[in-house]
Each structure stands twice: as C-alpha cells, then as structure tokens.
Design an enzyme around this catalytic site. Sequence first.
Site: not given
Length: 525
Positions: A51, A198-199, A274, A330, A379
């Site tokens: 990103e 995204n999200e 996460y 992610e 990432q």
Amino acid sequence: MRTFQALALLALLGPALPAPAETSSTPITISIESNRPGATIDRHIFGQFAEHLGSGIYGGIWVGEKSPIPNTRGIRNDVVAALKALHVPDVRWPGGCFADEYHWRSGIGPADKRPTTLNTNWGGVIETNSFGTREFLDFIEQIGSEAYLSGNVGSSDPREMAEWLEYLTSDRATTLQRLRAANGHPAPYSIPFFGVGNESWGCGGSMSPERYLSEFRRFATYAKNFNPAQTGDHHMKKVASGADTADFNWTEVLMKDYPGNGWSEMDALSLHFYSGFEKWPPNRPATGFDEANYAAVLKTTLRMEELVRRHSAIMDRYDPGKKVALAVDEWGAWYTPAPGTNPGFLYQQNSERDAIVASLNLNIFARHADRVRMANIAQMINVLQAMILTDGAKMLLTPTYHVFRMYVPFQDATFIPVTYEPGHYEAGSVTLPRIDVLAARAKDGKVHVALTNLDPSAAIDVTLGFPRAGATRATGETLTAPSIDSVNTFEQPDTVRPKPIGAEAKGGALVLHLPPESVTVVELD
Ligand code: AHR
C-alpha cells in the site's frame, strides 16, 4: 545427484544447528494420510499487499531512476531479487484505505506532470504519484507476479473504475488504449484480480452491508476486462469487499444475494483479520516482550481458524459448490509502531514470534483450501508484518520472509490430512497446542511437511508415519532463534535465518527433532 546433495546436507546438520534444547518428555507421532489427498492449496494464499503507506512503496520498492541505490527503471534491484525467491503469486495495490482515495489518472504519464496529492490516511504526507500504474505493473513483471488491483468505490464512480480497466486492458484503438501506448505500454496488461472497494464498512465509505451490496452490483457491472483474449483462464476475478473480523452479518448479506444459478459478478469475498491484540487499537510491542505476551499473540492468531470456519459456513449455505472464494486479503500481526517512527507509517520490527504467526496462519488457510483460495499478508515491505525492511540502501529479510520462502513447495500443492495429538503448551493462563502441522504433495510429486513448535522452552521429537510404504529420509530447513523476540537488524541481519535439518529412518521410524519456537519444513524421500 539429488541423493548426494541430500546426504551432503545431512552431514552438515551437526555443526549447523545450535545445541538442541532439552527435549520435552512426550514425543508426538504424526500420521500422514497420503492416500487421502484433499484440495489444491492455491498459490494465491501466499499473496502480498503493498500500500502507499509509510515506506511500503517509496523507499521500499521505488527509489527512482536517479537513485544511487541500484535499481531498474526506479525499482530496487535488491528487493526484486529477494522477492523473486518467494514466487510471489500476486500483489494487492494501491491499498488498503489508500485505494478508496486513489484516482488512477494521478499516477500515469510523465512523472513531472503528475499531480502532488496528500495521503490523508497515512501520516498526511505528500504523495508525489511517481509510483503509479505503469511502475506497479513494471514491478509485478520484474518479480514475476500477478496484479491484484483495488478499485476506488468510496470516493469514485463506476465510470472512473471502468476507464482505469479500459486503459489497462483494452486491445482496441480507443483513446484510452492510445494513451496507454503513449505512456509506454502498447500491449494490454493482464489484470487477473480486481477488488471492488476496500473495507467499505470503514475507510472505504462507511457503508452498511446492504448499501455496499448495491454499490458492488453497480460498480462490478462496469468493471470489465476489455481484452477479449483475457477470458477463460485469464478471466478477471472480482473480489467484493468483505467482513472485518467477526462481522458475520456482512458475509450473510453479501452471500444471500448469490444467485441460485451460480452466475455472479462476485468471484471472491474478502475477510480482514489482524492478530496481536484483543481489542482495537493494537497494544503490544513488536520487540522486547515476555513469554506471556508471546503466548497471548499466538492465541489471537489462532482465532483465524474460527473466523475462517464461521465465514465459510455462511458461504456454504448460499454457495455449496464453493464457486466464490474467501479471500483473506489482509492478515498479519499488528503491534504498536516502532519507537521514534511516525505512528501513521505502521513500521514495526519482525521477530521469531512473527515466523510462528505466519506459519500458523498459512496452515489454517491451507486446511481450508477448498474455500480460502486467496490471502494477502499485510504488508510486503516496511509496514506491519513485513517480509523485508529497508533503511536507505540497506535491506534485511525478516523471519516472516524466511517462512514464506520455506513454504514455496506448498504453492499449488495437494493438501494431505494429518492426524496427531498436539498436546498442550501452557504459559500463565494461556493454553496452546504444542505443535501445528501441514502436509501436502507438491507439484513434483514429493510430500512436504511443515511443523511449527510453539513451545519456546522445549524441543519436540516427532515421528512421521505413513499408511503405506514410509519415507526413509526427511531433509529441509528449520527456522529458530536465540529467543522468542529475536529479530534481524541492519547490523546483524542473520540472527534469525533457516538452518538445515533432516533425519534418516531408524528401525522403520523417521524421527525429527524440532527446536523450541521453530518453523520447520521438510521434504520426504
Ligand atoms: O494494512 C493497513 C490498513 O489496515 C489498510 O489500509 C486497511 O485496509 C486496514 O484497515
């Protein structure tokens, strides 16, 4: 020749490995059910994410053609060489949250004509746009990977998204195709994966699932691959923005719309999770932690199993044929930012603990290979659970990098079930399995076994058993470290690195000695 190399490797084992720690009293027997092959472990579960965030792109990948750091068309040669060894199947770009504020026209054409914008999500820094569409796709080509672009739904419209795809993929002489040719790439690009937002429940537009569903249908209708040659196997797969962690209602709403005839714009539905913390925001340091902290992070990591299982169960109800993939695009451990760094840059060190975190996640994805057919660690470079850290001209490979390299044989391999009694490793109030195991038959026909020893104090002897004729030799690598929080630094880049490991069958038993807090991958012969 192979036999000679394997024996030579075994001869090296004694001196190469640190003195074995005290072996735990209970050995573990693992039965490898090689006569019951499962699903293909899609290589795209080893995908990455890069990103525009901190030095993930600028400094990490892109240094510009005039940089004294050796580069090819502005892209770091050292980073490219390191990534090639991982056989990175795809890279997700440009975000993340950045994607829903990204306007592709800012990142094409001569660098000095590109607008200067602000990266409002990540530190409010200036975005030069010198790394744009052409540079990303050049990077993809240099590392031998595939593009997974995230489109802007939150602050864009279907026309902007469709025009980016026309610019990228059209093989007809349209104005946008001619613009691409004028910008140096007459041939259409191949875009195998495209994320529609995204999200979208958060930084991608703060939408309800119902609202996003209707936006997804609208945007996806116009998000076309304009190159008729890129159909069939080259069909562009569209990934719908999926749930955050345990938002099962989001998955329910999106999947309920899945038509009975199976035809849908949705090839995959994403999931973001996460680990490393129980409640937002992340509160644990990446280094200098104790065993209780180590065990707590691993416990949060193992939550991925339950999340994948429950989201998959919802998908199964509406799509029993498993046409829609679950894309965990992610994942990774998120700690507090490294002291002295810009908190908006999400820069964190990467320890032996992260090697264990990576292996546990990859094993979970592989065990759910029938549904999880894509995953992207967050990432790639200098951000969160990174493969690579850079500092000016310096570069180091993290423990997570080594796990991804050791797991290359699992890409597109056939899953093999294993049965074993893992026992318990206890740290304070946390109870975890002592080991975690993954087996698969690689494309070359060889069986590979990955074994993670979670226990930081006890080595474990494991006996590998087969239903039919057994293997007589195991050779491979093990990644362990002086302590659970050992890291590689620019001064000492090899503190955590894999070392050879192996075993020869004795009395019909093939016994491997797994060091404490280790990730081991062996090939069986
Ligand atoms: O990976 C960092 C950020 O985490 C991404 O930009 C966003 O999608 C997620 O919340």
